[in-house]
Design a protein around this motif. Sequence first.
Motif, PDB file in Angstrom:
ATOM      1  N   ASP A 105       1.191  -1.279  -0.446  1.00 27.82           N
ATOM      2  CA  ASP A 105       0.078  -0.188   0.195  1.00 27.82           C
ATOM      3  C   ASP A 105       0.787   1.342   0.210  1.00 27.82           C
ATOM      4  O   ASP A 105       0.652   2.432  -1.025  1.00 27.82           O
ATOM      5  N   LYS A 106       1.682   1.284   1.082  1.00 25.93           N
ATOM      6  CA  LYS A 106       2.526   2.480   0.721  1.00 25.93           C
ATOM      7  C   LYS A 106       4.050   2.521  -0.405  1.00 25.93           C
ATOM      8  O   LYS A 106       3.822   4.100  -0.835  1.00 25.93           O
ATOM      9  N   ALA A 107       3.921   1.615  -0.727  1.00 20.96           N
ATOM     10  CA  ALA A 107       4.855   1.595  -2.701  1.00 20.96           C
ATOM     11  C   ALA A 107       3.278   2.783  -2.961  1.00 20.96           C
ATOM     12  O   ALA A 107       3.853   3.239  -4.581  1.00 20.96           O
ATOM     13  N   GLU A 108       2.508   1.240  -3.398  1.00 16.50           N
ATOM     14  CA  GLU A 108       1.641   2.150  -4.271  1.00 16.50           C
ATOM     15  C   GLU A 108       0.991   3.854  -4.165  1.00 16.50           C
ATOM     16  O   GLU A 108       1.719   4.207  -5.253  1.00 16.50           O
ATOM     17  N   LYS A 109       1.170   4.403  -3.556  1.00 23.31           N
ATOM     18  CA  LYS A 109       1.030   6.081  -3.105  1.00 23.31           C
ATOM     19  C   LYS A 109       1.931   5.953  -2.903  1.00 23.31           C
ATOM     20  O   LYS A 109       1.786   7.344  -3.532  1.00 23.31           O
ATOM     21  N   GLU A 110       3.176   6.410  -3.381  1.00 25.33           N
ATOM     22  CA  GLU A 110       4.489   6.410  -3.340  1.00 25.33           C
ATOM     23  C   GLU A 110       4.515   6.442  -4.814  1.00 25.33           C
ATOM     24  O   GLU A 110       5.084   7.106  -5.162  1.00 25.33           O
ATOM     25  N   LEU A 111       4.226   5.539  -5.388  1.00 28.83           N
ATOM     26  CA  LEU A 111       4.094   5.620  -6.788  1.00 28.83           C
ATOM     27  C   LEU A 111       3.277   6.819  -7.646  1.00 28.83           C
ATOM     28  O   LEU A 111       3.538   7.223  -8.528  1.00 28.83           O
ATOM     29  N   GLU A 112       1.828   6.815  -6.928  1.00 27.80           N
ATOM     30  CA  GLU A 112       0.667   7.767  -7.341  1.00 27.80           C
ATOM     31  C   GLU A 112       1.444   8.571  -7.311  1.00 27.80           C
ATOM     32  O   GLU A 112       1.387   9.882  -7.928  1.00 27.80           O
ATOM     33  N   PHE A 113       2.218   9.123  -6.074  1.00 27.70           N
ATOM     34  CA  PHE A 113       2.513  10.540  -5.836  1.00 27.70           C
ATOM     35  C   PHE A 113       3.293  10.445  -6.954  1.00 27.70           C
ATOM     36  O   PHE A 113       3.739  11.679  -7.904  1.00 27.70           O
ATOM     37  N   VAL A 114       4.714   9.912  -7.176  1.00 28.72           N
ATOM     38  CA  VAL A 114       5.934  10.245  -8.646  1.00 28.72           C
ATOM     39  C   VAL A 114       5.023  10.694 -10.010  1.00 28.72           C
ATOM     40  O   VAL A 114       5.357  11.482 -10.125  1.00 28.72           O
ATOM     41  N   ARG A 115       4.112   9.716 -10.148  1.00 29.87           N
ATOM     42  CA  ARG A 115       3.918   9.635 -11.025  1.00 29.87           C
ATOM     43  C   ARG A 115       2.642  11.345 -11.520  1.00 29.87           C
ATOM     44  O   ARG A 115       3.312  11.535 -12.545  1.00 29.87           O
ATOM     45  N   ARG A 116       2.156  11.369 -10.071  1.00 31.11           N
ATOM     46  CA  ARG A 116       1.198  12.911 -10.542  1.00 31.11           C
ATOM     47  C   ARG A 116       2.205  13.918 -10.501  1.00 31.11           C
ATOM     48  O   ARG A 116       2.201  15.113 -11.365  1.00 31.11           O
ATOM     49  N   GLN A 117       3.727  14.080  -9.582  1.00 32.59           N
ATOM     50  CA  GLN A 117       4.840  15.226 -10.460  1.00 32.59           C
ATOM     51  C   GLN A 117       5.047  14.733 -11.312  1.00 32.59           C
ATOM     52  O   GLN A 117       5.974  16.056 -12.233  1.00 32.59           O
ATOM     53  N   ILE A 118       5.512  13.499 -11.735  1.00 26.96           N
ATOM     54  CA  ILE A 118       5.793  13.519 -13.291  1.00 26.96           C
ATOM     55  C   ILE A 118       4.568  14.078 -14.448  1.00 26.96           C
ATOM     56  O   ILE A 118       5.845  15.275 -14.585  1.00 26.96           O
ATOM     57  N   GLN A 119       3.910  13.433 -13.854  1.00 26.39           N
ATOM     58  CA  GLN A 119       2.239  14.280 -14.960  1.00 26.39           C
ATOM     59  C   GLN A 119       2.696  16.084 -14.709  1.00 26.39           C
ATOM     60  O   GLN A 119       2.294  17.303 -15.787  1.00 26.39           O
ATOM     61  N   LEU A 120       2.968  16.666 -13.378  1.00 25.66           N
ATOM     62  CA  LEU A 120       3.045  17.741 -13.233  1.00 25.66           C
ATOM     63  C   LEU A 120       4.192  18.705 -13.940  1.00 25.66           C
ATOM     64  O   LEU A 120       3.800  19.881 -14.593  1.00 25.66           O
ATOM     65  N   PHE A 121       4.941  18.110 -13.978  1.00 25.72           N
ATOM     66  CA  PHE A 121       6.444  18.075 -14.559  1.00 25.72           C
ATOM     67  C   PHE A 121       6.051  18.264 -16.259  1.00 25.72           C
ATOM     68  O   PHE A 121       6.334  19.491 -17.149  1.00 25.72           O
ATOM     69  N   ARG A 122       5.811  17.451 -16.656  1.00 27.29           N
ATOM     70  CA  ARG A 122       5.134  17.138 -17.904  1.00 27.29           C
ATOM     71  C   ARG A 122       4.471  18.807 -18.396  1.00 27.29           C
ATOM     72  O   ARG A 122       4.337  18.806 -19.592  1.00 27.29           O
TER      73      ARG A 122
END
Length: 134
Positions: free
Chosen positions: A98-115
């Motif tokens: 669960d922690k890893a999935e939440k972290e992955l979702e956060f990283v994906r949102r950050q990538i999308q934000l930067f893109r």
Amino acid sequence: MANAVPVVHKACAACQHQSRRCDANCELAKYFPAEKAEDFEDVYHLYGMQNTLKILKSVEEEERDKTIESLIMEAKMRLEYPVHGHFSAVRKLSIEIDKAEKELEFVRRQIQLFRGSDNRAGPSTHCDGQPGQP
């Protein structure tokens, strides 16, 4: 044939535990050779001899190896997590997932934000004035 040497059969872990002679009819010899004495002790302490034999007899012959592996694993988990056994390990791993999935979702949102911020900035005008070149 006068020189025939009798075959010495080493007692399995179950027979060693019970201080008895292990013969060809021993039901546990295949699953608990002498080298697996610790595994047998773990299973014995959790299930006992009679329950281990009942469990083994309750499954088909081709499933018995997997059954013994499961009994050994459960016994080891029970030693490591005495209150809840393997459920503690499953729960712990579930929390980590669960922690890893939440972290992955956060990283994906950050990538999308930067893109997204790169696209809003418009074409770059660096390096010889060619658009899009860094």
